[in-house]
Enzyme design. Structure first.
Site, PDB file in Angstrom:
ATOM      1  N   ASP A 145       1.409  -0.593   9.990  1.00 56.66           N
ATOM      2  CA  ASP A 145       2.120   0.468  10.598  1.00 56.66           C
ATOM      3  C   ASP A 145       3.442   0.973   9.923  1.00 56.66           C
ATOM      4  O   ASP A 145       3.994   2.083  10.097  1.00 56.66           O
ATOM      5  CB  ASP A 145       1.302   0.433  11.592  1.00 56.66           C
ATOM      6  CG  ASP A 145       1.564   1.867  12.656  1.00 56.66           C
ATOM      7  OD1 ASP A 145       1.642   2.847  11.900  1.00 56.66           O
ATOM      8  OD2 ASP A 145       1.378   1.628  13.806  1.00 56.66           O
TER       9      ASP A 145
ATOM     10  N   GLY B 192       3.736  -4.213  10.559  1.00 53.25           N
ATOM     11  CA  GLY B 192       2.767  -4.510   9.543  1.00 53.25           C
ATOM     12  C   GLY B 192       2.916  -3.470   8.757  1.00 53.25           C
ATOM     13  O   GLY B 192       3.832  -2.638   8.289  1.00 53.25           O
TER      14      GLY B 192
ATOM     15  N   ASN C  71      -2.099   1.251  15.367  1.00 53.16           N
ATOM     16  CA  ASN C  71      -2.637   0.930  17.238  1.00 53.16           C
ATOM     17  C   ASN C  71      -3.143   2.213  17.603  1.00 53.16           C
ATOM     18  O   ASN C  71      -3.035   3.464  17.361  1.00 53.16           O
ATOM     19  CB  ASN C  71      -1.298   0.758  18.058  1.00 53.16           C
ATOM     20  CG  ASN C  71      -0.398   1.317  17.849  1.00 53.16           C
ATOM     21  OD1 ASN C  71      -0.225   2.437  18.491  1.00 53.16           O
ATOM     22  ND2 ASN C  71       0.853   1.125  17.723  1.00 53.16           N
TER      23      ASN C  71
ATOM     24  N   SER D 239      -6.670  -5.253  10.763  1.00 52.53           N
ATOM     25  CA  SER D 239      -6.710  -6.365  11.851  1.00 52.53           C
ATOM     26  C   SER D 239      -6.371  -7.522  11.991  1.00 52.53           C
ATOM     27  O   SER D 239      -6.740  -8.159  12.099  1.00 52.53           O
ATOM     28  CB  SER D 239      -8.039  -5.613  12.704  1.00 52.53           C
ATOM     29  OG  SER D 239      -7.859  -4.959  13.231  1.00 52.53           O
TER      30      SER D 239
ATOM     31  N   ILE E 229       0.964  -0.962   0.132  1.00 46.16           N
ATOM     32  CA  ILE E 229      -0.072  -0.294  -0.340  1.00 46.16           C
ATOM     33  C   ILE E 229       0.939   1.525  -0.174  1.00 46.16           C
ATOM     34  O   ILE E 229       0.214   2.288  -0.029  1.00 46.16           O
ATOM     35  CB  ILE E 229      -1.281  -0.108   0.900  1.00 46.16           C
ATOM     36  CG1 ILE E 229      -1.946   1.036   1.354  1.00 46.16           C
ATOM     37  CG2 ILE E 229      -0.275   0.313   2.675  1.00 46.16           C
ATOM     38  CD1 ILE E 229      -2.785   1.026   1.723  1.00 46.16           C
TER      39      ILE E 229
HETATM   40  P1  ADP Z   1      -3.142  -5.048  12.333  1.00 44.33           P
HETATM   41  O1  ADP Z   1      -2.771  -5.051  13.786  1.00 44.33           O
HETATM   42  O2  ADP Z   1      -4.653  -4.599  12.469  1.00 44.33           O
HETATM   43  O3  ADP Z   1      -3.722  -6.774  12.083  1.00 44.33           O
HETATM   44  P2  ADP Z   1      -0.698  -5.547  10.772  1.00 44.33           P
HETATM   45  O4  ADP Z   1      -0.084  -4.702   9.840  1.00 44.33           O
HETATM   46  O5  ADP Z   1      -0.318  -6.978  11.176  1.00 44.33           O
HETATM   47  O6  ADP Z   1      -2.092  -5.106  10.599  1.00 44.33           O
HETATM   48  O7  ADP Z   1      -1.422  -6.295   9.814  1.00 44.33           O
HETATM   49  C1  ADP Z   1      -3.122  -5.472   8.476  1.00 44.33           C
HETATM   50  C2  ADP Z   1      -2.344  -6.050   7.299  1.00 44.33           C
HETATM   51  O8  ADP Z   1      -1.774  -5.348   6.760  1.00 44.33           O
HETATM   52  C3  ADP Z   1      -2.554  -8.038   7.475  1.00 44.33           C
HETATM   53  O9  ADP Z   1      -3.205  -8.535   6.574  1.00 44.33           O
HETATM   54  C4  ADP Z   1      -0.639  -7.456   6.399  1.00 44.33           C
HETATM   55  O10 ADP Z   1      -0.731  -8.857   5.751  1.00 44.33           O
HETATM   56  C5  ADP Z   1      -1.618  -6.770   5.782  1.00 44.33           C
HETATM   57  N1  ADP Z   1      -0.047  -5.036   5.549  1.00 44.33           N
HETATM   58  C6  ADP Z   1       1.955  -5.608   6.352  1.00 44.33           C
HETATM   59  N2  ADP Z   1       2.192  -4.554   5.555  1.00 44.33           N
HETATM   60  C7  ADP Z   1       1.707  -4.803   4.148  1.00 44.33           C
HETATM   61  C8  ADP Z   1       2.112  -3.611   3.592  1.00 44.33           C
HETATM   62  N3  ADP Z   1       3.524  -2.902   3.081  1.00 44.33           N
HETATM   63  N4  ADP Z   1       1.076  -3.048   2.610  1.00 44.33           N
HETATM   64  C9  ADP Z   1      -0.104  -3.465   2.618  1.00 44.33           C
HETATM   65  N5  ADP Z   1      -0.672  -5.003   3.108  1.00 44.33           N
HETATM   66  C10 ADP Z   1       0.473  -5.065   4.523  1.00 44.33           C
END
Ligand code: ADP
Length: 176
Positions: free
Chosen positions: A34, A32, A24, A117, A11
């Site tokens: 974030d 992740g 958060n 999430s 993204i």
């Molecule tokens: P949460 O704490 O809300 O679960 P995470 O970041 O751990 O947040 O995961 C939320 C989603 O974001 C997961 O499906 C993960 O695969 C996805 N994700 C992680 N990195 C990226 C990225 N760079 N671009 C898009 N989606 C991502």
């Protein structure tokens, strides 16, 4: 008319008016998506985030995009999955719906969502996808002119496959 699009990828590489961050409640960065967003936006982002004084689960706040190709970031705090009896579904729906409302208030017309999430917060992916699609379609029904494009960005294969089949089953390609 709103076009609803599904893509697989990162993204932080996308350039809609706003990308959504699965933040958060501190809004000061994490792992992740974030961590990826804060890393790509640069340290000015955390300075603006400090002024926001956090965010409650199910709510959303807006910042600039800084070094990202996206102009703005909507920071929303998804629920941690706790078995399903802690209003998790309602709170996740609220994340999507309030992110869209906030964008529309700022006259932003293109937005990209990650799968909020479904990573560290362990929300079941199938239910999360159905909830996300329901929130987006409900919003489009109530404000059909607000967005030209809403994109679901899936990072992992499992989410991508789930979204593909759910969007096909609901016959959503373009939403009128
Ligand atoms: P949460 O704490 O809300 O679960 P995470 O970041 O751990 O947040 O995961 C939320 C989603 O974001 C997961 O499906 C993960 O695969 C996805 N994700 C992680 N990195 C990226 C990225 N760079 N671009 C898009 N989606 C991502």
């Amino acid at each position: 008319m709103t076009q609803i699009t599904l893509v697989k990828g990162d993204i932080t590489k996308m350039h809609p008016d706003a990308i959504v961050n699965a933040a958060n409640s501190s809004l000061l960065g994490g792992g992740g998506v974030d961590g990826a967003i804060h890393g790509a936006a640069g340290t000015e982002l955390v300075h603006e985030c400090r002024l926001l004084a956090g965010c409650k689960t199910g709510e959303a706040k807006i910042t600039k995009g800084y070094n990202l190709p996206a102009k703005h970031i909507i920071h929303t705090v998804g629920p941690v999955w706790n078995g399903g009896s802690k209003k998790e579904e309602h709170l996740l729906y609220s994340c999507y719906y309030k992110s869209l409302e906030l964008c529309a208030q700022h006259k932003l017309t293109t937005i990209a969502f990650p799968n909020i999430s479904t990573g560290i917060y362990h929300f079941p992916k199938q239910l999360a996808a159905a909830t996300a699609i329901k929130a987006v379609t409900d919003f489009c029904e109530s404000e059909p002119e607000a967005f030209t494009e809403i994109t679901f960005v899936c990072f992992d294969d499992e989410n991508y496959t789930i979204y593909q089949s759910l969007l096909a089953a609901t016959h959503i390609t373009n939403y009128e």
